[in-house]
Write a protein that holds these residues in place. Structure first.
Motif, short mmCIF file in Angstrom:
data_model
loop_
_atom_site.label_atom_id
_atom_site.label_comp_id
_atom_site.label_asym_id
_atom_site.label_seq_id
_atom_site.Cartn_x
_atom_site.Cartn_y
_atom_site.Cartn_z
N PRO A 1 0.14 39.43 30.71
CA PRO A 1 -1.32 39.42 30.87
C PRO A 1 -1.99 38.15 30.35
O PRO A 1 -2.96 37.68 30.93
CB PRO A 1 -1.80 40.63 30.06
CG PRO A 1 -0.63 41.52 29.98
CD PRO A 1 0.57 40.62 29.94
N SER B 1 -4.72 45.75 36.80
CA SER B 1 -4.61 45.96 35.35
C SER B 1 -4.50 47.45 35.08
O SER B 1 -5.07 48.28 35.80
CB SER B 1 -5.80 45.34 34.61
OG SER B 1 -7.03 45.84 35.08
N MET C 1 -0.40 44.38 33.18
CA MET C 1 -0.88 43.84 34.45
C MET C 1 0.31 43.60 35.39
O MET C 1 1.40 43.26 34.95
CB MET C 1 -1.62 42.52 34.24
CG MET C 1 -2.91 42.67 33.45
SD MET C 1 -3.81 41.11 33.28
CE MET C 1 -4.82 41.19 34.78
N MET D 1 -4.42 36.43 33.09
CA MET D 1 -5.85 36.61 32.99
C MET D 1 -6.64 35.36 33.37
O MET D 1 -7.76 35.46 33.83
CB MET D 1 -6.24 37.09 31.60
CG MET D 1 -5.95 38.57 31.43
SD MET D 1 -6.65 39.33 29.98
CE MET D 1 -5.63 38.68 28.69
#
Length: 91
Positions: A82, A29, A73, A86
């Motif tokens: 992302p 990230s 990311m 995630m």
């Protein structure tokens, strides 16, 4: 966004102060536009919600905008969404 290790802290000419955090599964990230006085250093272990710094006025690439965090990311070296990724990062 998740547990990991601070892999880089540096100043980018366009993006300002940057913190990179490496997570499991070849996921990294990126936090751009932070204040120069970040709260972490390379090698630090961080947990989800660990403060890493505050917003700054270091992001020249988006200097016409109000101060904000530019976040991204990568997985396996490629930019990914992302919001999708995630869910895959260990918490």
């Amino acid at each position: 966004v998740a547990d990991g290790t601070v892999s880089k802290v540096y100043k980018d000419q366009m993006w300002g102060t940057v913190v990179e955090i490496t997570h499991g599964g070849k996921i990294v990230s990126y936090y751009y536009g932070l204040d120069e006085n970040v709260l972490v250093k390379e090698g630090d272990k961080v947990e989800i919600q660990t403060p890493i710094g505050t917003l700054g006025n270091t992001n020249l690439a988006e200097s016409s905008m109000d101060s904000h965090l530019h976040f991204g990311m990568k997985q396996d070296g490629k930019w990914v969404d992302p919001m999708v990724l995630m869910d895959k990062v260990q918490k």
